[in-house]
Design a protein around this motif. Structure first.
Motif, mmCIF file in Angstrom:
data_model
loop_
_atom_site.group_PDB
_atom_site.id
_atom_site.type_symbol
_atom_site.label_atom_id
_atom_site.label_comp_id
_atom_site.label_asym_id
_atom_site.label_seq_id
_atom_site.Cartn_x
_atom_site.Cartn_y
_atom_site.Cartn_z
ATOM 1 N N PHE A 206 0.868 -1.174 0.000
ATOM 2 C CA PHE A 206 0.000 0.000 0.000
ATOM 3 C C PHE A 206 0.903 1.221 0.000
ATOM 4 C CE2 PHE A 206 -2.061 3.400 2.473
ATOM 5 C CZ PHE A 206 -3.123 3.658 1.618
ATOM 6 N N LEU A 207 0.787 2.045 -1.041
ATOM 7 C CA LEU A 207 1.685 3.184 -1.205
ATOM 8 C C LEU A 207 1.081 4.499 -0.739
ATOM 9 C CD1 LEU A 207 3.041 2.313 -4.770
ATOM 10 C CD2 LEU A 207 4.065 1.758 -2.556
ATOM 11 N N GLY A 208 -0.220 4.515 -0.415
ATOM 12 C CA GLY A 208 -0.862 5.756 0.005
ATOM 13 C C GLY A 208 -0.876 6.758 -1.137
ATOM 14 N N ASP A 209 -0.217 7.906 -0.930
ATOM 15 C CA ASP A 209 -0.090 8.920 -1.968
ATOM 16 C C ASP A 209 1.334 8.984 -2.515
ATOM 17 O OD1 ASP A 209 -2.805 10.363 -1.950
ATOM 18 O OD2 ASP A 209 -2.265 10.283 0.167
ATOM 19 N N GLY A 210 2.144 7.992 -2.148
ATOM 20 C CA GLY A 210 3.515 7.952 -2.624
ATOM 21 C C GLY A 210 3.636 7.194 -3.929
ATOM 22 N N ASP A 211 4.870 6.910 -4.320
ATOM 23 C CA ASP A 211 5.137 6.231 -5.573
ATOM 24 C C ASP A 211 5.868 4.930 -5.296
ATOM 25 O OD1 ASP A 211 5.165 5.720 -8.249
ATOM 26 O OD2 ASP A 211 6.383 7.444 -8.823
ATOM 27 N N VAL A 219 1.756 -0.214 -10.623
ATOM 28 C CA VAL A 219 1.194 0.740 -9.666
ATOM 29 C C VAL A 219 -0.262 0.991 -10.052
ATOM 30 C CG1 VAL A 219 1.318 3.099 -8.784
ATOM 31 C CG2 VAL A 219 3.417 1.808 -9.196
ATOM 32 N N VAL A 220 -1.174 0.711 -9.130
ATOM 33 C CA VAL A 220 -2.608 0.847 -9.381
ATOM 34 C C VAL A 220 -3.176 1.870 -8.408
ATOM 35 C CG1 VAL A 220 -4.828 -0.318 -9.566
ATOM 36 C CG2 VAL A 220 -2.731 -1.558 -10.118
ATOM 37 N N THR A 221 -3.782 2.921 -8.944
ATOM 38 C CA THR A 221 -4.444 3.942 -8.128
ATOM 39 C C THR A 221 -5.951 3.730 -8.219
ATOM 40 O OG1 THR A 221 -2.670 5.520 -8.500
ATOM 41 C CG2 THR A 221 -4.775 6.402 -7.751
ATOM 42 N N GLY A 222 -6.594 3.550 -7.065
ATOM 43 C CA GLY A 222 -8.020 3.250 -7.041
ATOM 44 C C GLY A 222 -8.840 4.362 -6.434
ATOM 45 N N ALA A 223 -10.058 4.530 -6.932
ATOM 46 C CA ALA A 223 -10.981 5.527 -6.401
ATOM 47 C C ALA A 223 -12.401 5.004 -6.545
ATOM 48 C CB ALA A 223 -10.842 6.850 -7.127
ATOM 49 N N VAL A 224 -13.222 5.274 -5.530
ATOM 50 C CA VAL A 224 -14.644 4.939 -5.567
ATOM 51 C C VAL A 224 -15.432 6.237 -5.448
ATOM 52 C CG1 VAL A 224 -16.548 3.749 -4.418
ATOM 53 C CG2 VAL A 224 -14.308 2.653 -4.570
ATOM 54 N N ASN A 225 -16.281 6.493 -6.416
ATOM 55 C CA ASN A 225 -17.155 7.669 -6.387
ATOM 56 C C ASN A 225 -18.584 7.177 -6.210
ATOM 57 O OD1 ASN A 225 -14.933 9.402 -7.018
ATOM 58 N ND2 ASN A 225 -15.123 8.782 -9.150
ATOM 59 N N ASP A 255 -4.078 -11.657 -13.362
ATOM 60 C CA ASP A 255 -3.906 -12.973 -13.982
ATOM 61 C C ASP A 255 -4.764 -14.022 -13.281
ATOM 62 O OD1 ASP A 255 -2.036 -11.821 -15.709
ATOM 63 O OD2 ASP A 255 -0.371 -12.237 -14.344
ATOM 64 N N GLY A 256 -5.992 -13.618 -12.908
ATOM 65 C CA GLY A 256 -6.934 -14.529 -12.296
ATOM 66 C C GLY A 256 -6.747 -14.756 -10.811
ATOM 67 N N ARG A 257 -5.754 -14.121 -10.201
ATOM 68 C CA ARG A 257 -5.484 -14.303 -8.770
ATOM 69 C C ARG A 257 -5.896 -13.043 -8.013
ATOM 70 N NH1 ARG A 257 -0.972 -13.017 -5.609
ATOM 71 N NH2 ARG A 257 0.111 -12.317 -7.506
ATOM 72 N N ALA A 258 -6.745 -13.214 -6.984
ATOM 73 C CA ALA A 258 -7.193 -12.070 -6.188
ATOM 74 C C ALA A 258 -6.026 -11.517 -5.380
ATOM 75 C CB ALA A 258 -8.323 -12.496 -5.258
ATOM 76 N N VAL A 259 -5.911 -10.182 -5.351
ATOM 77 C CA VAL A 259 -4.837 -9.514 -4.615
ATOM 78 C C VAL A 259 -5.447 -8.447 -3.727
ATOM 79 C CG1 VAL A 259 -3.094 -9.936 -6.389
ATOM 80 C CG2 VAL A 259 -4.488 -7.859 -6.494
ATOM 81 N N PRO A 260 -4.780 -8.090 -2.635
ATOM 82 C CA PRO A 260 -5.280 -6.996 -1.787
ATOM 83 C C PRO A 260 -5.362 -5.700 -2.574
ATOM 84 C CG PRO A 260 -3.560 -8.255 -0.663
ATOM 85 C CD PRO A 260 -3.565 -8.722 -2.083
ATOM 86 N N PHE A 261 -6.432 -4.941 -2.320
ATOM 87 C CA PHE A 261 -6.621 -3.683 -3.036
ATOM 88 C C PHE A 261 -7.543 -2.797 -2.221
ATOM 89 C CE2 PHE A 261 -8.684 -1.168 -6.556
ATOM 90 C CZ PHE A 261 -7.564 -0.409 -6.826
ATOM 91 N N GLY A 262 -7.457 -1.497 -2.462
ATOM 92 C CA GLY A 262 -8.290 -0.539 -1.745
ATOM 93 C C GLY A 262 -8.138 0.841 -2.347
ATOM 94 N N PRO A 263 -8.476 1.876 -1.575
ATOM 95 C CA PRO A 263 -8.365 3.242 -2.090
ATOM 96 C C PRO A 263 -6.916 3.709 -2.167
ATOM 97 C CG PRO A 263 -8.980 3.278 0.205
ATOM 98 C CD PRO A 263 -8.991 1.835 -0.206
ATOM 99 N N ARG A 264 -6.708 4.795 -2.880
ATOM 100 C CA ARG A 264 -5.413 5.431 -3.092
ATOM 101 C C ARG A 264 -4.530 4.527 -3.961
ATOM 102 N NH1 ARG A 264 -7.541 10.102 -2.135
ATOM 103 N NH2 ARG A 264 -5.459 10.934 -2.537
ATOM 104 N N ILE A 321 8.066 1.150 -14.640
ATOM 105 C CA ILE A 321 6.876 1.074 -13.799
ATOM 106 C C ILE A 321 5.652 1.239 -14.679
ATOM 107 C CG2 ILE A 321 5.587 2.153 -11.916
ATOM 108 C CD1 ILE A 321 8.237 3.057 -10.739
ATOM 109 N N ALA A 322 4.733 0.289 -14.595
ATOM 110 C CA ALA A 322 3.459 0.389 -15.309
ATOM 111 C C ALA A 322 2.424 0.985 -14.370
ATOM 112 C CB ALA A 322 3.008 -0.987 -15.798
ATOM 113 N N ARG A 323 1.648 1.952 -14.872
ATOM 114 C CA ARG A 323 0.676 2.654 -14.026
ATOM 115 C C ARG A 323 -0.728 2.488 -14.589
ATOM 116 N NH1 ARG A 323 3.890 5.834 -10.778
ATOM 117 N NH2 ARG A 323 5.953 6.299 -11.635
ATOM 118 N N VAL A 324 -1.658 2.231 -13.678
ATOM 119 C CA VAL A 324 -3.055 2.007 -14.049
ATOM 120 C C VAL A 324 -3.951 2.758 -13.079
ATOM 121 C CG1 VAL A 324 -4.902 0.280 -14.234
ATOM 122 C CG2 VAL A 324 -2.623 -0.237 -15.104
ATOM 123 N N GLU A 325 -5.009 3.367 -13.586
ATOM 124 C CA GLU A 325 -6.017 4.021 -12.750
ATOM 125 C C GLU A 325 -7.306 3.213 -12.792
ATOM 126 O OE1 GLU A 325 -6.602 8.018 -13.963
ATOM 127 O OE2 GLU A 325 -4.680 8.731 -13.161
#
Length: 359
Positions: A206-211, A219-225, A255-264, A321-325
């Motif tokens: 979990f990177l928070g607002d860092g890189d 690097v995956v940045t997540g947001a829920v509206n 790749d079909g495997r669930a990974v931890p994820f959340g906001p930021r 580094i690959a980045r995804v929103e």
């Protein structure tokens, strides 16, 4: 409205920690995570500053002030939300018998900036009252220029219109400039307190607002509206009051495997090559009912549910580094179980649409 003490959601494992008193003792075998939603004296004390607080994607309490969540020892994700948006989140590691402290400063009254959750002492963010002096200073400078260019005060009729246009435009430009400067400073502060990004590299971070701390990561940045409809209407209910307004973070598979994820922002160490990401929205969890309402029968509703997942292929190049929103746009519809503005609700409908784009 006047501010109130923080309000726990029904059956939430939390305890109020009054300001100025010693920390409460954790129950045997448990640890505590304290979140203090702060409000400075210069800020008008209204519910616009109230936030919803949760741990590990479970909503626990809302309002202003401080509460302690009782959790099992280990690593947890604390989160603060407002109007269905995750403003800030932090990972916290706690041992049995320990109470970890976090502070959340609400945005300043004038201008807008998302608050920051950080270990104390935290710092309030936002453009703040400094925007007003910036506007006034711009007017003074325009007037001073007129005085220097026309010391006798005889500017002439041809100069009057540009002068008054400058008086109108200069304060607006000064306020906009001040807002941009403070937003940049706020972002720098958010990055600076994202200590997670400076920790030893792990496969999932979990990177928070860092890189990302190293190359070769995804690097995956997540947001829920979330849009909240109370009895079918927007703007009538208070989303923070209702735990059903808390839309969980979407599920993420690589790749079909669930990974931890959340906001930021999150980082994943993956081998070079193509990878397939799938994001699926999740429904709000059923909320418990307050004791005083438990005698009422719950409405017999079959929620209308629509979830739209999204899939994308990402190529990770060696040393890059690959980045995804990832964004989930959700609408939560609830119905009250009693004729009261503070009545508990049941979920009547949910739509969630995921989108993924490469950055």
């Amino acid at each position: 409205m006047k501010p109130r003490d923080p309000m726990a959601y029904p059956d939430a494992p939390v305890t109020v920690w009054p300001i100025g008193e010693p920390a409460p003792r954790p129950p045997v075998g448990l640890a505590g995570i304290s979140v203090w939603v702060r409000n400075r004296a210069l800020d008008p004390p209204y519910w616009g500053h109230a936030r919803a607080v949760g741990v590990d994607d479970r909503p626990l309490w809302w309002g202003l002030g401080r509460m302690v969540a009782w959790v099992a020892p280990g690593e947890h994700l604390a989160e603060v939300r407002h109007d269905g948006v995750a403003e800030s989140a932090r990972t916290v590691r706690v041992e049995a018998g320990e109470v970890a402290e976090l502070e959340f400063w609400t945005p300043a009254s004038i201008g807008g900036a998302q608050g920051v959750l950080a270990p104390p002492p935290g710092r309030r963010t936002g453009s703040g009252w400094g925007m007003l002096p910036a506007g006034v200073l711009a007017i003074v400078l325009v007037t001073a220029v007129l005085g220097l260019t026309h010391p006798g005060g005889e500017a002439g009729p041809g100069y009057a219109v540009p002068f008054f246009v400058a008086l109108l435009v200069a304060p607006v430009l000064a306020i906009l400039a001040w807002s941009r400067i403070t937003r940049a400073r706020n972002h720098s502060y958010r990055v600076a307190v994202s200590a997670e990004a400076r920790e030893p590299v792990r496969d999932v971070m979990f990177l928070g607002d860092g890189d990302a701390p190293e190359a070769g990561m995804l690097v995956v940045t997540g947001a829920v509206n979330a849009r909240y409809l109370w009895n079918g209407h927007a703007g009538l209910g208070v989303p923070e009051r209702d735990p059903h307004s808390w839309v969980p973070a979407p599920s993420l598979t690589i790749d079909g495997r669930a990974v931890p994820f959340g906001p930021r922002t999150w980082g994943y160490r993956l081998p070079p090559g193509p990878h397939t990401l799938t994001v699926t929205p999740r429904l709000p969890a059923p909320a418990a009912v307050e004791e005083r309402y438990r005698y009422l029968p719950l409405p017999d509703l079959t929620p209308e549910i629509t979830t739209t997942p999204a899939t994308v292929r990402v190529d990770i190049a060696p040393g890059q580094i690959a980045r995804v929103e990832v964004t989930v746009d959700a609408t939560v519809t609830v119905r009250v179980i009693a004729e009261s503005a503070t009545s508990p609700t049941v979920l009547a409908g949910f739509t969630g649409k995921s989108t993924i784009k490469n950055r």
